[in-house]
Design a protein around this motif. Structure first.
Motif, mmCIF file in Angstrom:
data_model
loop_
_atom_site.group_PDB
_atom_site.id
_atom_site.type_symbol
_atom_site.label_atom_id
_atom_site.label_comp_id
_atom_site.label_asym_id
_atom_site.label_seq_id
_atom_site.Cartn_x
_atom_site.Cartn_y
_atom_site.Cartn_z
ATOM 1 N N LEU A 204 0.682 -1.394 -0.082
ATOM 2 C CA LEU A 204 -0.074 -0.119 0.088
ATOM 3 C C LEU A 204 0.898 1.225 0.008
ATOM 4 C CD1 LEU A 204 -2.666 1.196 0.032
ATOM 5 C CD2 LEU A 204 -2.516 1.114 2.683
ATOM 6 N N ALA A 205 1.997 1.136 0.683
ATOM 7 C CA ALA A 205 2.884 2.225 0.802
ATOM 8 C C ALA A 205 3.479 2.681 -0.583
ATOM 9 C CB ALA A 205 3.965 2.038 1.730
ATOM 10 N N TYR A 206 3.966 1.532 -1.164
ATOM 11 C CA TYR A 206 4.487 1.873 -2.549
ATOM 12 C C TYR A 206 3.391 2.293 -3.508
ATOM 13 C CZ TYR A 206 8.903 -0.634 -1.440
ATOM 14 O OH TYR A 206 9.878 -0.858 -0.811
ATOM 15 N N VAL A 207 2.255 1.899 -3.334
ATOM 16 C CA VAL A 207 1.161 2.107 -4.415
ATOM 17 C C VAL A 207 0.823 3.602 -4.250
ATOM 18 C CG1 VAL A 207 -1.399 1.954 -5.207
ATOM 19 C CG2 VAL A 207 0.188 -0.183 -5.052
ATOM 20 N N LEU A 208 0.697 3.961 -2.919
ATOM 21 C CA LEU A 208 0.454 5.305 -2.580
ATOM 22 C C LEU A 208 1.390 6.457 -3.092
ATOM 23 C CD1 LEU A 208 -1.416 5.078 1.044
ATOM 24 C CD2 LEU A 208 -2.415 5.512 -1.164
ATOM 25 N N PHE A 209 2.694 5.764 -2.813
ATOM 26 C CA PHE A 209 3.979 6.918 -3.337
ATOM 27 C C PHE A 209 3.941 7.145 -4.623
ATOM 28 C CE2 PHE A 209 8.138 7.298 -4.744
ATOM 29 C CZ PHE A 209 8.283 8.616 -4.053
ATOM 30 N N TRP A 210 3.743 6.063 -5.673
ATOM 31 C CA TRP A 210 3.891 6.124 -7.036
ATOM 32 C C TRP A 210 2.517 6.676 -7.701
ATOM 33 C CZ3 TRP A 210 8.448 6.519 -8.510
ATOM 34 C CH2 TRP A 210 9.463 5.759 -7.779
ATOM 35 N N GLY A 211 1.581 6.257 -6.895
ATOM 36 C CA GLY A 211 0.167 6.863 -7.438
ATOM 37 C C GLY A 211 0.005 8.432 -7.246
ATOM 38 N N THR A 212 0.796 8.791 -6.160
ATOM 39 C CA THR A 212 0.582 10.181 -5.645
ATOM 40 C C THR A 212 1.464 11.026 -6.855
ATOM 41 O OG1 THR A 212 0.099 9.829 -3.518
ATOM 42 C CG2 THR A 212 0.993 12.063 -3.881
ATOM 43 N N ALA A 213 2.707 10.487 -6.806
ATOM 44 C CA ALA A 213 3.544 11.015 -8.003
ATOM 45 C C ALA A 213 2.989 11.114 -9.236
ATOM 46 C CB ALA A 213 4.972 10.189 -7.941
ATOM 47 N N SER A 214 2.305 9.916 -9.649
ATOM 48 C CA SER A 214 1.643 10.207 -11.117
ATOM 49 C C SER A 214 0.597 11.292 -11.243
ATOM 50 C CB SER A 214 0.892 8.857 -11.180
ATOM 51 O OG SER A 214 1.986 7.576 -11.324
ATOM 52 N N PHE A 215 -0.299 11.554 -9.978
ATOM 53 C CA PHE A 215 -1.228 12.314 -10.078
ATOM 54 C C PHE A 215 -0.814 13.779 -9.784
ATOM 55 C CE2 PHE A 215 -3.934 8.619 -8.939
ATOM 56 C CZ PHE A 215 -4.904 8.877 -9.896
ATOM 57 N N VAL A 216 0.351 13.972 -9.077
ATOM 58 C CA VAL A 216 0.809 15.145 -8.952
ATOM 59 C C VAL A 216 1.612 15.792 -10.288
ATOM 60 C CG1 VAL A 216 2.650 16.403 -7.848
ATOM 61 C CG2 VAL A 216 1.204 15.011 -6.395
ATOM 62 N N THR A 217 2.157 14.847 -11.092
ATOM 63 C CA THR A 217 2.835 14.963 -12.192
ATOM 64 C C THR A 217 1.676 15.502 -13.277
ATOM 65 O OG1 THR A 217 4.899 13.463 -11.599
ATOM 66 C CG2 THR A 217 4.709 14.432 -13.957
ATOM 67 N N ALA A 218 0.753 14.668 -13.331
ATOM 68 C CA ALA A 218 -0.149 14.673 -14.298
ATOM 69 C C ALA A 218 -0.948 16.268 -14.148
ATOM 70 C CB ALA A 218 -1.170 13.848 -14.394
ATOM 71 N N GLY A 219 -1.024 16.486 -12.648
ATOM 72 C CA GLY A 219 -1.556 17.851 -12.494
ATOM 73 C C GLY A 219 -0.680 18.736 -12.912
ATOM 74 N N VAL A 220 0.354 18.974 -12.756
ATOM 75 C CA VAL A 220 1.369 19.852 -13.123
ATOM 76 C C VAL A 220 1.494 20.221 -14.560
ATOM 77 C CG1 VAL A 220 3.909 20.709 -13.232
ATOM 78 C CG2 VAL A 220 2.969 19.604 -11.139
ATOM 79 N N ILE A 221 1.429 19.058 -15.474
ATOM 80 C CA ILE A 221 1.376 18.953 -16.920
ATOM 81 C C ILE A 221 -0.119 19.737 -17.488
ATOM 82 C CG2 ILE A 221 1.102 17.605 -18.873
ATOM 83 C CD1 ILE A 221 2.899 15.706 -17.521
ATOM 84 N N LEU A 222 -1.227 19.189 -16.662
ATOM 85 C CA LEU A 222 -2.367 20.068 -17.030
ATOM 86 C C LEU A 222 -2.530 21.430 -16.668
ATOM 87 C CD1 LEU A 222 -4.956 17.382 -16.001
ATOM 88 C CD2 LEU A 222 -4.499 17.756 -18.252
ATOM 89 N N PHE A 223 -1.792 21.878 -15.597
ATOM 90 C CA PHE A 223 -1.763 23.212 -15.075
ATOM 91 C C PHE A 223 -0.836 24.242 -16.083
ATOM 92 C CE2 PHE A 223 0.362 26.724 -12.990
ATOM 93 C CZ PHE A 223 -0.848 27.354 -12.465
ATOM 94 N N ASN A 224 0.195 23.403 -16.743
ATOM 95 C CA ASN A 224 0.862 23.950 -17.938
ATOM 96 C C ASN A 224 0.831 23.524 -19.084
ATOM 97 O OD1 ASN A 224 3.176 25.513 -15.903
ATOM 98 N ND2 ASN A 224 2.995 23.689 -15.209
ATOM 99 N N GLY A 225 -0.610 23.506 -19.453
ATOM 100 C CA GLY A 225 -0.727 22.617 -20.712
ATOM 101 C C GLY A 225 -0.502 23.333 -21.871
ATOM 102 N N ARG A 226 -0.744 24.601 -21.845
ATOM 103 C CA ARG A 226 -0.310 25.296 -23.060
ATOM 104 C C ARG A 226 1.356 25.146 -23.627
ATOM 105 N NH1 ARG A 226 -3.749 29.173 -24.888
ATOM 106 N NH2 ARG A 226 -5.419 29.528 -23.650
ATOM 107 N N GLU A 227 1.914 24.718 -22.843
ATOM 108 C CA GLU A 227 3.447 24.640 -23.064
ATOM 109 C C GLU A 227 3.724 23.305 -23.630
ATOM 110 O OE1 GLU A 227 6.329 25.573 -19.852
ATOM 111 O OE2 GLU A 227 5.038 27.007 -18.958
ATOM 112 N N PHE A 228 2.600 22.379 -23.456
ATOM 113 C CA PHE A 228 3.000 21.098 -24.009
ATOM 114 C C PHE A 228 2.185 20.956 -25.384
ATOM 115 C CE2 PHE A 228 3.675 20.481 -19.561
ATOM 116 C CZ PHE A 228 4.770 19.439 -19.607
ATOM 117 N N VAL A 229 1.179 21.689 -25.738
ATOM 118 C CA VAL A 229 0.378 21.826 -27.028
ATOM 119 C C VAL A 229 1.369 22.289 -27.880
ATOM 120 C CG1 VAL A 229 -1.415 22.761 -27.985
ATOM 121 C CG2 VAL A 229 -1.811 21.702 -25.782
ATOM 122 N N ASP A 230 1.500 21.950 -29.244
ATOM 123 C CA ASP A 230 1.810 22.152 -30.367
ATOM 124 C C ASP A 230 0.896 23.423 -31.039
ATOM 125 O OD1 ASP A 230 3.774 22.817 -32.444
ATOM 126 O OD2 ASP A 230 3.024 20.827 -33.556
#
Length: 241
Positions: A204-230
């Protein structure tokens, strides 16, 4: 889409299509028939379903022309000429693919109906695949295509005195780093679920850690979405100026 209702639509415009007619000249160049109008058809995405209905209208017009020229006798239908019908359907499907590749970057959707007259399971699969490809290209690789069109059409004027180009845009560290982190974190989360640890708390600890890392990173990407769009750069630059 309710494909059986297409014939209802064709029947609704039958009288209008007869009034519009078609253009016909004889071998001496004498005009025998003048075309009085034309149909403009479009759907919500102005591409794939448009080709379907246009092919039906074109078939009806062609039926009338072939009867006038004596190629078909009264009572004969294009649909009954299997060899010609196959060529006709494939020609319209190929036309749809050519237009769609210019406009959307993939072949057209619904071409299984254009080619065969009915929807197929494989056609649904290909429509889903093409839709995903369109989504990716529209967001991550269509900017250069739009810039090319704008330059070709003259929507962007080149300033010969300005030697810089807006096409060269340096991406910062987020553009490459964040997607890699998100993919790695999500992969590790799946691996931890499939390969459980010695205890459930450890897993559970491993899943929560990597899951949180995934969601946080995805959130940062969405927040800066214009920089990723061509996004297109030429016309947008003129608007900002």
């Amino acid at each position: 889409m309710r494909w059986h209702r297409l014939q209802i639509l064709v029947d609704m415009v039958t009288e209008m299509q007869d009034e519009y007619g078609y253009f016909l000249v004889d071998v001496d160049g004498n005009v025998l028939v003048q075309q009085e109008g034309m149909f403009r058809s479009n759907c919500m995405d102005c591409l794939d379903r448009t080709n379907v209905i246009q092919s039906l209208l074109a078939r009806r017009s062609l039926q009338s022309q072939l009867e006038r020229l004596g190629v078909l006798h009264m009572g004969q239908r294009i649909e009954d000429q299997s060899d010609f019908e196959k060529i006709y359907k494939n020609a319209w499907a190929d036309n749809a693919n050519a237009c769609a590749k210019q406009y959307a970057g993939t072949g057209a959707l619904k071409t299984d109906f254009t080619r065969t007259g009915k929807r197929t399971q494989w056609g649904l699969v290909m429509d889903g695949w093409n839709s995903m490809i369109r989504y990716y290209k529209n967001n991550f690789s269509d900017g250069f295509r739009q810039d090319s069109i704008d330059l070709f059409l003259g929507n962007y004027s080149i300033d010969e005195a300005d030697m810089t180009t807006p096409l060269h845009e340096t991406k910062d560290w987020k553009f490459l780093t964040l997607p890699i982190i998100m993919v790695v974190a999500f992969s590790m989360c799946i691996i931890c679920l499939l390969m459980a640890g010695d205890t459930w708390t450890e897993t559970l600890a491993y899943v929560l850690f990597w899951g949180t890392a995934s969601f946080v990173t995805a959130g940062v990407i969405l927040f800066n979405g214009r920089e990723f769009v061509d996004a297109p750069k030429l016309v947008q630059k003129e608007k900002m100026d």
